[in-house]
Design an enzyme around this catalytic site. Sequence first.
Site, PDB file in Angstrom:
ATOM      1  N   ARG A   1       2.178   3.385   4.237  1.00 57.46           N
ATOM      2  CA  ARG A   1       2.384   2.275   3.183  1.00 57.46           C
ATOM      3  C   ARG A   1       3.599   2.379   2.148  1.00 57.46           C
ATOM      4  NH1 ARG A   1      -1.545  -0.911   3.101  1.00 57.46           N
ATOM      5  NH2 ARG A   1      -1.179  -1.458   0.888  1.00 57.46           N
ATOM      6  N   LEU A   2       4.659   2.892   2.537  1.00 57.04           N
ATOM      7  CA  LEU A   2       5.913   3.141   2.017  1.00 57.04           C
ATOM      8  C   LEU A   2       6.764   1.514   2.105  1.00 57.04           C
ATOM      9  CD1 LEU A   2       6.744   6.597   2.294  1.00 57.04           C
ATOM     10  CD2 LEU A   2       5.472   5.592   0.301  1.00 57.04           C
TER      11      LEU A   2
END
Length: 200
Positions: A178-179
């Site tokens: 989720r970066l």
Amino acid sequence: MDTHPLLDEALATFDRLFAKAADAGEPDPTAMSVATATLDALPSLRMVLLKAHDARGFVFYTHLDGRKGRELQANPQAALLFHWPRIGNGVQVRVEGQVVQVPDEEADAYFTTRPRVSQLGAWASKQSETLESADAFETRLTQVEREFDGRDVPRPARWTGFRVRPRRIEFWYGAQFRLHERHVYERDATGDWSTRMLYP
């Protein structure tokens, strides 16, 4: 036509990603969700197809008397979302802005490019109204076929296009853990554009 170096940059990015989506084998890169809302802020969402885009905005077509047509006439604001999961770890493009109807001549020109059955369907459909049965629609379609037998099908007066004039365009690039990477372009009240990154 609105123009600004940052808007041009955003549109060039959209075009590059759109081409990548096609090359990556997305089933239909033109597919996009369109969000509308009533005057009392009740939202509605559906999938449509992008039919044109340039510095003036993003265009799709529909019946003015269908639900989205009615909502856009009452509250001419919309949000669009493209999702292309086959590019890298996935790409989303979000577009928000004011909505205007396309000129009649533009709608006429697009309507002539549609398959004849689609043209007839635009006449036969009472979009978003209650349909008693599938047979009832087939009956209407047969009646319309007879009416226009042997001649060109004109565009129905209540069938037209909407153009979403962007005031905000966001590019969301998926990443592991989720970066994600997010870049947004925004137009202010004076018409000037700016760009910035957002936390995922």
